[in-house]
Enzyme design. Structure first.
Site, PDB file in Angstrom:
ATOM      1  N   ARG A  41      -2.435 -10.193 -11.878  1.00  0.00           N
ATOM      2  CA  ARG A  41      -2.620 -10.229 -10.421  1.00  0.00           C
ATOM      3  C   ARG A  41      -2.429  -8.859  -9.774  1.00  0.00           C
ATOM      4  O   ARG A  41      -3.061  -8.557  -8.750  1.00  0.00           O
ATOM      5  CB  ARG A  41      -1.652 -11.248  -9.805  1.00  0.00           C
ATOM      6  CG  ARG A  41      -1.955 -11.590  -8.330  1.00  0.00           C
ATOM      7  CD  ARG A  41      -1.098 -12.746  -7.858  1.00  0.00           C
ATOM      8  NE  ARG A  41      -1.572 -13.301  -6.593  1.00  0.00           N
ATOM      9  CZ  ARG A  41      -0.998 -13.070  -5.407  1.00  0.00           C
ATOM     10  NH1 ARG A  41       0.069 -12.295  -5.334  1.00  0.00           N
ATOM     11  NH2 ARG A  41      -1.481 -13.625  -4.300  1.00  0.00           N
ATOM     12  N   VAL A  74      -5.585 -12.065  -0.494  1.00  0.00           N
ATOM     13  CA  VAL A  74      -5.447 -12.750  -1.768  1.00  0.00           C
ATOM     14  C   VAL A  74      -4.512 -13.926  -1.477  1.00  0.00           C
ATOM     15  O   VAL A  74      -3.376 -13.720  -1.045  1.00  0.00           O
ATOM     16  CB  VAL A  74      -4.837 -11.835  -2.854  1.00  0.00           C
ATOM     17  CG1 VAL A  74      -4.727 -12.588  -4.172  1.00  0.00           C
ATOM     18  CG2 VAL A  74      -5.688 -10.594  -3.022  1.00  0.00           C
ATOM     19  N   SER A  75      -4.995 -15.126  -1.673  1.00  0.00           N
ATOM     20  CA  SER A  75      -4.225 -16.311  -1.289  1.00  0.00           C
ATOM     21  C   SER A  75      -2.912 -16.392  -2.046  1.00  0.00           C
ATOM     22  O   SER A  75      -2.748 -15.803  -3.120  1.00  0.00           O
ATOM     23  CB  SER A  75      -5.044 -17.580  -1.538  1.00  0.00           C
ATOM     24  OG  SER A  75      -6.231 -17.571  -0.783  1.00  0.00           O
ATOM     25  N   ALA A  76      -1.978 -17.141  -1.488  1.00  0.00           N
ATOM     26  CA  ALA A  76      -0.699 -17.357  -2.153  1.00  0.00           C
ATOM     27  C   ALA A  76      -0.931 -18.019  -3.507  1.00  0.00           C
ATOM     28  O   ALA A  76      -1.759 -18.946  -3.621  1.00  0.00           O
ATOM     29  CB  ALA A  76       0.211 -18.228  -1.295  1.00  0.00           C
TER      30      ALA A  76
END
Length: 412
Positions: A41, A74-76
């Protein structure tokens, strides 16, 4: 050995994130766990973001608009894990992501394997450029990145076994339904009367049925098909009323009402912080009423002492043209909170009483009942009537969304 370096290495931080998501049951299956353990990530965020920040279970902003508000993130990780569990992608599957970032597309690529295909599309060329760069440097050149309007899908790549939408949508685009393979799933944050639910939709005859729903928040979709909620500033951006249907209010009267004494009333109904599902159920119940409804979004630091909504982003609010009453809470024990209502304006007494009555009905009849059924029907059609059951019908440009509550056990 330098344990400080080891504990903050990307591999260790990634392992810790996976462990936390698994412990909280956001990651439920070995294939999702493997994908999260594999995809780095920290390679999908701006260079100003540290590895520690990249592996926190929260969003990472990747672009802001002129007003400073985020337009892409960037989503959780917990929401991405949830969406992927719901999508149920298998090796060899074809998948479409609407709203790019790169990281989730890489996770999808891990799930579909070398025989599958992932397409990610975004209306912002800056974002697709970033996504292409991030995917290449992380080792996922096979993911197809497209600059375009995600409302149109990608006909050349259809049919898709899953379509995951990573931006808040006000409607279901016809192209998503047309490009969905038989048995496929659309996982989409759908806004219904200002409140957004991450819905898992599957075909059932001529309509879609939600098989799961989760309260969530995403940046809004851009483009011609965005169908944004209306924003009514009452105190600049410090107090904003959100409206998502033809409800009309007098913004000047509501602003003036905030200068009048606030009416505070309290319900005997209480809740603990561990009852997340009950919170979601209550918000949806309040929005399902056939009456003027909106949501307050406030800056708590700048409005302290004036308004204190239960949720600072989208707090359920009952309305008349010049008055409002919103849901609030106060702590009454170590882990117990009491529901209440705050009202402003000439109709504050009636609105706060109504809000407490609705909380009481929810607590008595629907708090422990099955979740309401959410269905999406073609525009121009009428959802089946719910005889004796509460039902809210919201008409959009392309679809009609129905939320139907189960009849209380004592009424059957």
């Amino acid at each position: 050995m330098d344990t400080t370096i080891e504990s903050t290495s990307p591999d260790r931080l990634r392992a810790n994130l996976v462990a936390a998501l698994t412990a909280k049951n956001w990651i439920r299956t070995p294939v999702i766990e493997h994908a999260f353990r594999t995809v780095p990530r920290h390679l999908f965020v701006p260079d100003t973001v540290t590895p520690q920040q990249a592996y926190e279970d929260t969003i990472v902003v990747t672009k802001r608009g002129p007003d400073g508000k985020s337009t892409s993130t960037v989503s959780a990780p917990y929401l991405q894990a949830y969406a992927l569990e719901q999508a149920d992608l298998r090796p060899g599957a074809r998948a479409l992501e609407v709203g790019s970032g790169g990281f989730q597309a890489a996770l999808m690529a891990e799930l579909v394997g070398p025989d599958g295909h992932v397409v990610t599309v975004d209306i912002d060329a800056d974002i697709t450029g970033q996504a292409r760069t991030y995917l290449d440097r992380a080792g996922y050149p096979q993911v197809q990145v497209l600059h375009g309007d995600g409302n149109l899908g990608h006909p050349p790549g259809a049919p898709f076994d899953a379509i995951i939408v990573s931006v808040e949508a006000g409607d279901i685009a016809p192209s998503w339904i047309e490009q969905l393979a038989p048995g496929g799933r659309i996982v989409v944050p759908l806004r219904m009367r200002t409140l957004t639910r991450y819905l898992t939709l599957r075909r059932s005859g001529d309509h879609l049925v939600a098989t799961a729903a989760l309260q969530c928040g995403f940046v809004a979709m851009q483009g011609d098909g965005s169908q944004l909620a209306r924003r009514v500033p009452l105190r600049g951006n410090d107090i904003v009323l959100l409206l998502d249907d033809p409800t009309e209010v007098d913004a000047g009267a509501l602003t003036a009402a905030l200068d009048q004494p606030r009416r505070d009333v309290w319900s005997p109904v209480t809740i603990t912080m561990h009852e997340l599902e009950s919170f979601e159920r209550l918000h949806l119940w309040l929005s399902s009423q056939p009456r003027p409804f909106g949501a307050l979004a406030v800056d708590r630091q700048r409005t302290e002492g004036l308004v204190d909504p239960q949720d600072r982003f989208t707090c359920p609010t009952l309305l008349t043209s010049g008055s409002l009453a919103y849901l609030t809470m106060r702590k009454i024990g170590d882990d117990r909170w009491q529901f209440g209502a705050h009202g402003f304006g000439p109709d504050a007494h009636a609105l706060t009483a109504d809000l407490l009555d609705l909380i009481a009905v929810w607590d008595r009849d629907y708090r422990h009942a099955p979740a309401p059924e959410i269905t999406v029907h073609p525009h121009g059609t009428t959802p089946p009537p719910a005889t004796g059951q509460p039902q809210l019908v919201v008409a959009r440009r392309h679809t009609v969304i129905a939320t139907t509550w189960s009849m209380p056990a004592g009424a059957r």
